[in-house]
Design a protein around this motif. Structure first.
Motif, PDB file in Angstrom:
ATOM      1  N   ARG A  86       1.264  -1.173  -0.052  1.00 56.74           N
ATOM      2  CA  ARG A  86      -0.299  -0.067   0.210  1.00 56.74           C
ATOM      3  C   ARG A  86       0.554   1.227   0.038  1.00 56.74           C
ATOM      4  NH1 ARG A  86      -4.832  -0.821   3.738  1.00 56.74           N
ATOM      5  NH2 ARG A  86      -6.158  -0.041   1.750  1.00 56.74           N
ATOM      6  N   THR A  87       2.033   1.016  -0.664  1.00 57.30           N
ATOM      7  CA  THR A  87       2.762   2.474  -0.777  1.00 57.30           C
ATOM      8  C   THR A  87       2.224   3.021  -1.336  1.00 57.30           C
ATOM      9  OG1 THR A  87       4.247   0.657  -2.042  1.00 57.30           O
ATOM     10  CG2 THR A  87       5.087   1.530   0.596  1.00 57.30           C
ATOM     11  N   ARG A  89      -0.150   3.989  -1.987  1.00 58.64           N
ATOM     12  CA  ARG A  89      -1.361   4.713  -1.526  1.00 58.64           C
ATOM     13  C   ARG A  89      -0.391   6.266  -0.369  1.00 58.64           C
ATOM     14  NH1 ARG A  89      -5.837   2.490   2.695  1.00 58.64           N
ATOM     15  NH2 ARG A  89      -7.529   3.982   1.333  1.00 58.64           N
ATOM     16  N   GLN A  90       0.136   5.892   0.040  1.00 58.86           N
ATOM     17  CA  GLN A  90       0.801   6.619   1.223  1.00 58.86           C
ATOM     18  C   GLN A  90       2.219   7.655   0.327  1.00 58.86           C
ATOM     19  OE1 GLN A  90       0.763   6.300   4.078  1.00 58.86           O
ATOM     20  NE2 GLN A  90       1.861   7.995   4.324  1.00 58.86           N
ATOM     21  N   GLN A  91       2.408   7.312  -0.810  1.00 57.21           N
ATOM     22  CA  GLN A  91       2.834   8.254  -1.452  1.00 57.21           C
ATOM     23  C   GLN A  91       2.019   9.289  -2.331  1.00 57.21           C
ATOM     24  OE1 GLN A  91       5.603   5.574  -4.029  1.00 57.21           O
ATOM     25  NE2 GLN A  91       6.101   5.269  -1.847  1.00 57.21           N
ATOM     26  N   VAL A  92       1.196   9.419  -2.799  1.00 54.06           N
ATOM     27  CA  VAL A  92       0.733  10.265  -3.814  1.00 54.06           C
ATOM     28  C   VAL A  92      -0.271  10.617  -1.740  1.00 54.06           C
ATOM     29  CG1 VAL A  92      -2.442  10.008  -4.234  1.00 54.06           C
ATOM     30  CG2 VAL A  92      -0.147   8.757  -5.244  1.00 54.06           C
ATOM     31  N   ILE A  93      -0.246  10.092  -0.766  1.00 51.18           N
ATOM     32  CA  ILE A  93      -1.148  11.651   0.918  1.00 51.18           C
ATOM     33  C   ILE A  93       0.618  12.041   1.337  1.00 51.18           C
ATOM     34  CG2 ILE A  93      -1.246  10.854   2.884  1.00 51.18           C
ATOM     35  CD1 ILE A  93      -2.622   8.530   2.049  1.00 51.18           C
ATOM     36  N   ASP A  94       1.930  11.825   0.447  1.00 50.91           N
ATOM     37  CA  ASP A  94       2.819  12.219   0.596  1.00 50.91           C
ATOM     38  C   ASP A  94       2.902  13.495  -0.633  1.00 50.91           C
ATOM     39  OD1 ASP A  94       3.401  11.053   3.158  1.00 50.91           O
ATOM     40  OD2 ASP A  94       4.420   9.984   3.114  1.00 50.91           O
ATOM     41  N   GLY A  95       2.342  12.905  -1.958  1.00 49.96           N
ATOM     42  CA  GLY A  95       2.153  14.751  -2.445  1.00 49.96           C
ATOM     43  C   GLY A  95       2.620  14.189  -3.590  1.00 49.96           C
ATOM     44  N   PHE A  96       2.591  12.821  -3.887  1.00 47.99           N
ATOM     45  CA  PHE A  96       3.372  12.533  -5.533  1.00 47.99           C
ATOM     46  C   PHE A  96       1.593  12.568  -6.066  1.00 47.99           C
ATOM     47  CE2 PHE A  96       6.458   9.193  -6.417  1.00 47.99           C
ATOM     48  CZ  PHE A  96       7.872  10.405  -5.307  1.00 47.99           C
ATOM     49  N   LEU A 258      -6.832   4.454  -4.682  1.00 54.04           N
ATOM     50  CA  LEU A 258      -6.045   3.516  -4.753  1.00 54.04           C
ATOM     51  C   LEU A 258      -6.044   2.640  -2.925  1.00 54.04           C
ATOM     52  CD1 LEU A 258      -3.368   6.322  -5.025  1.00 54.04           C
ATOM     53  CD2 LEU A 258      -3.254   4.176  -6.257  1.00 54.04           C
TER      54      LEU A 258
ATOM     55  N   LEU B  51      -7.690  13.060   1.702  1.00 52.48           N
ATOM     56  CA  LEU B  51      -6.015  12.730   1.011  1.00 52.48           C
ATOM     57  C   LEU B  51      -5.686  12.601  -0.487  1.00 52.48           C
ATOM     58  CD1 LEU B  51      -5.531  11.334   4.690  1.00 52.48           C
ATOM     59  CD2 LEU B  51      -4.329  13.220   3.597  1.00 52.48           C
ATOM     60  N   VAL B  53      -6.550   9.669  -2.201  1.00 56.49           N
ATOM     61  CA  VAL B  53      -6.511   8.521  -2.425  1.00 56.49           C
ATOM     62  C   VAL B  53      -8.018   7.864  -3.142  1.00 56.49           C
ATOM     63  CG1 VAL B  53      -3.866   8.069  -1.865  1.00 56.49           C
ATOM     64  CG2 VAL B  53      -6.167   7.469   0.039  1.00 56.49           C
ATOM     65  N   GLN B  70      -0.332  18.888  -5.145  1.00 61.13           N
ATOM     66  CA  GLN B  70       0.981  18.515  -4.540  1.00 61.13           C
ATOM     67  C   GLN B  70       1.435  19.391  -3.333  1.00 61.13           C
ATOM     68  OE1 GLN B  70       2.505  17.483  -8.102  1.00 61.13           O
ATOM     69  NE2 GLN B  70       3.312  15.834  -7.001  1.00 61.13           N
ATOM     70  N   LYS B  73      -0.813  18.930  -0.228  1.00 65.35           N
ATOM     71  CA  LYS B  73      -0.532  18.511   0.136  1.00 65.35           C
ATOM     72  C   LYS B  73       1.110  17.733   1.159  1.00 65.35           C
ATOM     73  CE  LYS B  73      -2.066  14.806  -2.809  1.00 65.35           C
ATOM     74  NZ  LYS B  73      -1.731  13.308  -4.228  1.00 65.35           N
ATOM     75  N   ARG B  74       1.821  19.114   1.021  1.00 65.43           N
ATOM     76  CA  ARG B  74       2.557  18.772   1.971  1.00 65.43           C
ATOM     77  C   ARG B  74       2.939  19.875   2.757  1.00 65.43           C
ATOM     78  NH1 ARG B  74       5.666  18.568  -3.879  1.00 65.43           N
ATOM     79  NH2 ARG B  74       6.164  16.094  -3.799  1.00 65.43           N
ATOM     80  N   ASN B  84       2.194   1.708   5.740  1.00 64.91           N
ATOM     81  CA  ASN B  84       2.487   1.613   4.829  1.00 64.91           C
ATOM     82  C   ASN B  84       4.345   2.179   4.581  1.00 64.91           C
ATOM     83  OD1 ASN B  84      -0.618   1.373   3.614  1.00 64.91           O
ATOM     84  ND2 ASN B  84      -0.714   3.161   3.389  1.00 64.91           N
ATOM     85  N   VAL B 101       9.843  11.838  -1.092  1.00 58.01           N
ATOM     86  CA  VAL B 101       9.167  11.965  -1.661  1.00 58.01           C
ATOM     87  C   VAL B 101       8.149  13.360  -1.002  1.00 58.01           C
ATOM     88  CG1 VAL B 101       6.184  11.560  -1.725  1.00 58.01           C
ATOM     89  CG2 VAL B 101       8.085   9.128  -1.865  1.00 58.01           C
ATOM     90  N   LYS B 102       8.212  13.973   0.414  1.00 65.54           N
ATOM     91  CA  LYS B 102       8.066  14.889   1.305  1.00 65.54           C
ATOM     92  C   LYS B 102       8.862  16.227   0.746  1.00 65.54           C
ATOM     93  CE  LYS B 102       5.410  12.994   4.499  1.00 65.54           C
ATOM     94  NZ  LYS B 102       4.180  13.959   5.768  1.00 65.54           N
TER      95      LYS B 102
END
Lengths: 258, 300
Positions: A86-87, A89-96, A258, B51, B53, B70, B73-74, B84, B101-102
């Protein structure tokens, strides 16, 4: 794109599965090319002719193209892992963005294709210098080395298809089965019922046309001529397919949760 | 105060299931906003949508007064459902990926590991972590970007009592720095202990929202009996202006009084009608029963 690749490398380099499959691929490339040269043809080692520059490059590209499933499977594992962990998903949450996810995997595809192509060039140089009867004509050594460039494009094509299938079904086992079924069986069945003029533009056939059999003339005499694109002609459809696979992967990510 | 998150009419349908139905809430800046509801009430769906997703079926949301992007989100640190991470990487290697990523400097990683108590185990693989450690690593990852808003979905899941206390303290400490925290939980006392504002969800519908103190305003229940028949007591009680609700329960009369009303006032009122009550019991309404009351108050 380079920052995306850097992140991907952080995931790849410590990943044992990646190394196992990469080493396996390199080993098999060596074995295949070695074995092919040691087949006896009319009481003579095929290698004598096979390992001659500049013909060597075409042979090498053709032999290597039989081993494209492994890089494809590697890409499938890398993509479906992201679903399992589920990474994505996490990367989209974190800004991708969704596009970043596809670009990141595409950058891995380019890197792998480049690595394998460079490895194959060294393989060719090794075999050519060790076994070939070089008549001192050093300038001909890199003639026709563009065959390896076509092999690189072919790798990108196979791995892009693998990436798309992995994004589509999300499960490792299922994706690998689907990938193998399509590349080995399904498209051939469709080709069988389709006129040559059309099926030469099908994904697998265009990809295959990038690394033609050096003995194609002989083969065509026996099996009857069939219309096949030259590597140069196949380049455009393949680039279009790669673009299509990336775009479809992006659309899948956009339309689904996701 | 500005709204950090503004959700307007958000809906989500999974096939036949309406997971979220026309949710509209505003999260004020600097609040600790609790999203409370039983399992399957739409909390995670709500957070998943804001968020980015999960695709909403209808409705809109804005972060910091602008559409999600984006860059918004940051400014958010989030933990959704499960931690995860890549199991074959160490805690620290995983945080490096998060930091990249951040777009956060790796120099922040040791401090964050310290904060969540994983500094000793930073070199161990994620798959070897206990559930509590995984959860703490996820909180650490959420803190990595020094976000203005922290979104935490069931952050104390899988933690032992000590861990739960630590995480709650952590949340309160972070909020004390002026950050906004959005917290989803099915645990009432978690919301009561930590949150300033709350929204109660049930089956995807908003049941109540506002400052915790106003939702949880303890309208005490008063039980009376004796001195006259139950019917007589009921008749009198219904004439009293400060009684909001009166109903017979188990040979007693259960009354709800208006806030700020003293029970002695009740006694006095009955006495002036010539009735000396045999028994008068004030029972503080538990948070639990209030919560159940809110989620049971189905308009359907």
């Amino acid at each position: 794109m380079t920052s995306l690749l850097r992140i991907e490398l952080r995931k790849l380099l410590p990943y044992s599965t990646f190394w196992v499959l990469l080493v396996l691929q390199c080993f098999l490339l060596f074995v295949f090319f070695y074995a092919r040269g040691n087949v006896m043809v009319n009481g003579q080692m095929a290698g004598a002719e096979l390992y001659q520059f500049p013909k060597l490059w075409m042979h090498l590209a053709y032999v290597s193209s039989f081993l494209n499933l492994i890089p494809g499977i590697l890409i499938i594992i890398l993509v479906s892992d992201e679903y399992a962990f589920r990474t994505l998903r996490q990367q989209v949450i974190d800004g991708f963005s969704r596009a970043n996810l596809v670009q990141a995997k595409y950058s891995v595809i380019l890197l792998l294709a480049a690595l394998l192509a460079v490895y194959v060039v060294f393989l060719g140089l090794g075999f050519g210098l060790f076994y070939g009867n070089n008549t001192g004509n050093e300038t001909s050594m890199f003639t026709n080395v563009q065959a390896i460039f076509y092999y690189l494009v072919q790798l990108v094509g196979y791995m892009s298809l693998a990436m798309f299938i992995a994004f589509l079904v999300r499960k490792t086992g299922l994706a690998i089965m689907l990938f193998m079924a399509y590349t080995l069986v399904v498209e051939r069945l469709i080709q069988w019922k389709t006129p040559d003029g059309i099926d030469q533009y099908f994904p697998m056939k265009s990809l295959g046309a990038l690394t033609p059999n050096p003995h194609a003339e002989v083969e065509q005499l026996i099996l009857g001529a069939s219309e096949v694109l030259t590597p140069m002609q196949a380049l455009m459809p393949v680039v279009l397919y790669v673009t299509l696979f990336c775009f479809l992967s992006y659309q899948l990510l956009r339309s689904r949760d996701l | 105060m500005a709204d950090i998150l503004d959700i307007q009419g958000l809906s989500k349908r999974y096939g036949a299931v309406q997971a979220l139905d026309q949710l509209t809430i505003k999260v004020p800046e600097g609040s600790i906003y609790g999203l409370l509801g039983p399992n399957g009430s739409g909390k995670t769906t709500t957070l998943g949508i804001v968020l980015d997703v999960i695709n909403a079926s209808a409705g809109t949301y804005q972060w910091f007064g602008q559409p999600a992007s984006q860059s918004t989100k940051r400014r958010i640190g989030a933990l959704l459902e499960t931690p995860n991470f890549y199991p074959y990487l160490t805690g620290e290697e995983n945080l490096r990926i998060t930091a990249d990523v951040k777009r956060v400097d790796h120099a922040r990683i040791p401090g964050v590991l310290q904060t969540v108590g994983l500094a000793q185990r930073r070199g161990d693989k994620f798959k070897g972590y206990s559930l509590g450690m995984k959860q703490r690593l996820a909180i650490g990852a959420a803190l990595l970007g020094d976000p203005e808003v922290l979104v935490l979905d069931e952050p104390t899941n899988g933690l032992d009592p000590e861990g739960i206390a630590e995480v709650r303290q952590l949340i309160i400490d972070i909020a004390a720095q002026g950050k906004t925290i959005i917290l989803a939980s099915h645990l009432l006392d978690e919301v009561e202990k930590v949150c300033t504002h709350m929204a109660v969800l049930r089956s995807g519908k908003l049941k109540a929202q506002g400052p915790v103190s106003s939702i949880m305003a303890a309208n005490d229940l008063v039980f009376i009996s004796g001195g006259a028949s139950l019917d007589q007591l009921l008749q009198i009680a219904r004439t009293l202006p400060f009684v909001t609700d009166a109903r017979p329960v188990n040979q007693q009369l259960q009354l709800s009084l208006q806030p700020e009303t003293d029970s002695s006032e009740l006694n006095r009122a009955f006495f002036s009608q010539g009735i000396a009550l045999g028994q008068l019991v004030v029972r503080k309404k538990s948070l639990e029963s209030q919560f159940l009351e809110i989620i049971k108050a189905d308009s359907v």
